[in-house]
Design a protein around this motif. Structure first.
Motif, short mmCIF file in Angstrom:
data_model
loop_
_atom_site.label_atom_id
_atom_site.label_comp_id
_atom_site.label_asym_id
_atom_site.label_seq_id
_atom_site.Cartn_x
_atom_site.Cartn_y
_atom_site.Cartn_z
N VAL A 115 -18.41 27.84 5.59
CA VAL A 115 -18.85 27.82 6.99
C VAL A 115 -20.31 28.27 7.00
CG1 VAL A 115 -18.58 28.87 9.26
CG2 VAL A 115 -16.56 28.18 7.95
N LEU A 116 -21.16 27.45 7.62
CA LEU A 116 -22.61 27.62 7.50
C LEU A 116 -23.24 28.17 8.77
CD1 LEU A 116 -23.33 24.11 5.92
CD2 LEU A 116 -22.65 26.23 4.73
N ASP A 117 -24.36 28.83 8.61
CA ASP A 117 -25.17 29.25 9.76
C ASP A 117 -25.74 28.00 10.42
OD1 ASP A 117 -28.10 29.96 10.83
OD2 ASP A 117 -26.83 31.73 11.00
N ILE A 118 -25.66 27.94 11.73
CA ILE A 118 -26.04 26.73 12.44
C ILE A 118 -27.52 26.42 12.31
CG2 ILE A 118 -26.49 27.89 14.65
CD1 ILE A 118 -25.12 25.48 16.01
N ASP A 119 -28.37 27.43 12.07
CA ASP A 119 -29.82 27.22 11.96
C ASP A 119 -30.28 27.11 10.51
OD1 ASP A 119 -30.23 27.28 14.75
OD2 ASP A 119 -30.22 29.48 14.73
N SER A 120 -29.96 28.12 9.71
CA SER A 120 -30.48 28.17 8.34
C SER A 120 -29.66 27.35 7.36
CB SER A 120 -30.52 29.63 7.86
OG SER A 120 -29.21 30.14 7.70
N ARG A 121 -28.42 27.02 7.74
CA ARG A 121 -27.48 26.29 6.87
C ARG A 121 -27.06 27.10 5.66
NH1 ARG A 121 -25.27 23.22 10.08
NH2 ARG A 121 -24.48 21.86 8.41
N GLU A 122 -27.28 28.40 5.70
CA GLU A 122 -26.79 29.28 4.64
C GLU A 122 -25.30 29.52 4.83
OE1 GLU A 122 -29.02 32.85 4.80
OE2 GLU A 122 -30.88 31.95 4.06
N ALA B 121 -21.52 21.01 13.23
CA ALA B 121 -22.55 22.04 13.41
C ALA B 121 -22.53 23.10 12.33
CB ALA B 121 -22.36 22.70 14.78
N MET B 122 -21.33 23.43 11.78
CA MET B 122 -21.26 24.60 10.89
C MET B 122 -20.56 24.33 9.58
SD MET B 122 -20.48 27.64 13.70
CE MET B 122 -20.33 28.88 12.40
N THR B 123 -20.35 23.05 9.21
CA THR B 123 -19.79 22.73 7.89
C THR B 123 -20.47 21.47 7.37
OG1 THR B 123 -18.02 21.17 8.50
CG2 THR B 123 -17.56 23.53 8.80
N ASN B 124 -20.16 21.14 6.11
CA ASN B 124 -20.66 19.90 5.52
C ASN B 124 -19.63 18.78 5.60
OD1 ASN B 124 -23.22 20.89 4.75
ND2 ASN B 124 -22.32 21.90 2.95
N PHE B 125 -18.51 19.06 6.26
CA PHE B 125 -17.47 18.06 6.41
C PHE B 125 -17.79 17.13 7.57
CE2 PHE B 125 -15.25 20.56 3.48
CZ PHE B 125 -14.05 19.98 3.13
N LYS B 126 -17.43 15.87 7.41
CA LYS B 126 -17.54 14.90 8.48
C LYS B 126 -16.21 14.88 9.26
CE LYS B 126 -21.62 13.66 7.16
NZ LYS B 126 -22.80 14.11 7.95
N LEU B 127 -16.29 14.72 10.55
CA LEU B 127 -15.10 14.76 11.38
C LEU B 127 -14.09 13.70 10.94
CD1 LEU B 127 -13.63 16.01 13.73
CD2 LEU B 127 -14.87 14.48 15.27
N ALA B 128 -14.58 12.55 10.46
CA ALA B 128 -13.67 11.48 10.03
C ALA B 128 -12.83 11.90 8.83
CB ALA B 128 -14.47 10.22 9.70
N GLU B 129 -13.29 12.93 8.09
CA GLU B 129 -12.57 13.39 6.92
C GLU B 129 -11.46 14.38 7.25
OE1 GLU B 129 -15.68 15.16 4.68
OE2 GLU B 129 -16.61 13.27 4.08
N ILE B 130 -11.42 14.85 8.49
CA ILE B 130 -10.50 15.92 8.88
C ILE B 130 -9.20 15.34 9.45
CG2 ILE B 130 -10.18 17.95 10.34
CD1 ILE B 130 -12.26 18.33 8.17
N GLU B 131 -8.08 15.75 8.89
CA GLU B 131 -6.77 15.38 9.41
C GLU B 131 -6.23 16.53 10.26
OE1 GLU B 131 -3.91 13.93 6.58
OE2 GLU B 131 -5.49 13.20 5.24
#
Length: 471
Positions: free
Chosen positions: A79-86, A60-70
């Motif tokens: 960390v991005l705004d959930i609506d604007s992606r800023e 919801a708030m990053t460009n990371f994929k869950l599969a990439e997270i250890e």
């Protein structure tokens, strides 16, 4: 011994149902989040997210994929705004896979910059993620307890550590978090559970008498636990003082220098210093850390006969404070007063006679006062003040050392232990065995109130482990 157990467990099973119901009421399936640091301008702020949907944060708030997270590896990411992606901030983020987290649930911790704008914007976006809600006060620790990550004594220790202001408060809190109290109380509870399992086993055989040697062993073991709990309660006299502060009263005649002394000890002007007798009419208090011990000093009205109604009230308060104090500093003007002026105020061995204005005394007068057990100081010139603080530290350290291994840090612990004692003292096997079992069960439950542990499963394990093979 082969036996069955039916009705005797009904009360215990009912207790288990109540516990589970309480658990369901107090916890929901929502993922919780909260700012774990103080709101305001700071270098770093930390958000904590906990629950089954905690890892939704990455989608919801990053460009990371869950599969990439250890798990338990820190990442530097926008960390991005959930609506604007800023981009709201560039943060350090770490994920903890259940059960390897503080709460025992999937957890994410976000380390962001501590500006109010960043904190507000991240909080706003977190509130928009499905199944997320703002955590209630203490809810992370409560979930940690429910998930078996800590007991209630450890939770209390954590709260005390957060509130600690002195090194000693920190030390006591860390000991409690390390399980010192839990181990002691759990030992008593496990022994009582074992005794209860024996008594429960005989309930279904009312026609059989309990062997006399078994009766003796059961009652003797209960007696031993009673003695241990009583000794534990008796040696604990400093538990609340370590949290709230030891009460030290500075008392003496008017113009003895009490206000000057308290100002010197606390290193700031908390009391008005004046040559006019009766200036101090109320009790003035100041907090000081004396080598790790939290101490609350009270400057009281001068002890004398007075016709002033307001001053009389202050003098009465001073006398009450002297009676209630953990330690009294009896201060007098060594030029004009003798230490015998305090003969009516010395109630117990918790005082120090202090002769002020020693800079104005002759060598003979000094020797005379030392012979009478007085400490010589000059509050005005800050002379020998350390003799007072050293004496206080020794007195409180002796009190602390007597009970520091297993310090009772909460009034509710003491109340629960007394409840446990009341039930154990009613226990005897000369009455109906069901009543004897209930005495032990209530005693177990009282200790369980301290740690948050209940005995249902353990009683079942103890009972069924004694069944014959194949039963």
């Amino acid at each position: 011994m082969c036996h069955k157990n039916g009705k005797s467990l009904s009360a215990s099973l009912k207790n288990a149902f109540i516990l589970i119901l309480g658990f369901l009421i107090k916890m929901d399936n929502k993922t919780i989040y909260a700012l774990s640091t103080v709101f305001g301008k700071s270098g770093v702020a930390v958000f904590r997210i906990s629950g089954k949907s905690a890892f939704k944060f990455f989608e919801a708030m990053t460009n990371f994929k869950l599969a990439e997270i250890e798990s338990r590896k820190m990442y530097f990411m926008p960390v991005l705004d959930i609506d604007s992606r800023e981009t709201l901030d560039k943060c350090l983020v770490v994920a903890f896979k259940a059960p390897y987290s503080f709460t025992g649930e999937d957890t994410v911790e976000i380390n962001c910059h501590g500006s109010k704008a960043v904190i507000r914007s991240i909080s706003d976006s977190l509130s928009k993620i499905a199944d997320f809600r703002l955590a209630e006060a203490g809810e992370f620790s409560r979930r940690s307890f429910y998930n078996g990550k800590m007991d209630l004594t450890e939770a209390d220790g954590l709260a005390d550590l957060i509130d600690a202001e002195t090194r000693l408060q920190q030390e006591v809190a860390l000991k409690q978090m390390g399980g010192t109290l839990f181990n002691l109380y759990e030992n008593w509870r496990e022994r009582l559970v074992s005794l209860l399992s024996y008594v429960e086993a005989y309930i279904d055989f009312p026609e059989e008498d309990i062997p006399q040697d078994t009766v003796f062993k059961l009652e003797n073991n209960v007696f031993k636990i009673i003695k241990e709990i009583e000794e534990h309660i008796q040696v604990n006299k400093v538990e609340e003082r370590l949290r709230d502060g030891f009460q030290v009263v500075i008392a003496g005649p008017t113009n003895a220098g009490k206000s000057s002394l308290i100002n010197t000890i606390v290193k700031r002007n908390v009391a008005i210093v004046s040559d006019i007798a009766g200036t101090t009419r109320d009790v003035i208090e100041a907090y000081v850390d004396i080598k790790g011990f939290p101490v609350v000093f009270s400057d009281t009205a001068g002890l004398r006969e007075s016709e002033d109604s307001i001053e009389k009230i202050g003098i009465d308060l001073a006398r009450q404070k002297i009676a209630d104090a953990d330690f009294n500093i009896f201060l007098f003007d060594a030029e004009n007063t003798e230490p015998e002026v305090f003969k009516d105020y010395i109630f117990k061995n918790n005082y120090l006679l202090v002769a002020n204005k020693c800079d104005k005394l002759s060598a003979d007068r000094r020797a005379e006062l030392v012979e009478k057990g007085c400490v010589l100081i000059s509050a005005k010139h800050n002379e020998n003040i350390e003799a007072i603080t050293d004496a206080l530290h020794k007195y409180f350290n002796d009190m602390y050392s007597a009970s520091s291994a297993h310090l009772i840090t909460r009034q509710r612990y003491k109340e629960a232990l007394k409840e446990c004692l009341d039930n154990l003292k009613r226990f005897n096997l000369s009455k109906e065995i069901e009543l004897s079992a209930e005495d032990l069960r209530l005693a177990c439950r009282a200790i369980g109130k301290i740690t948050g542990r209940v005995e249902v499963d353990e009683i079942l394990d103890k009972i069924f482990s004694s069944f014959c093979i194949g039963k």
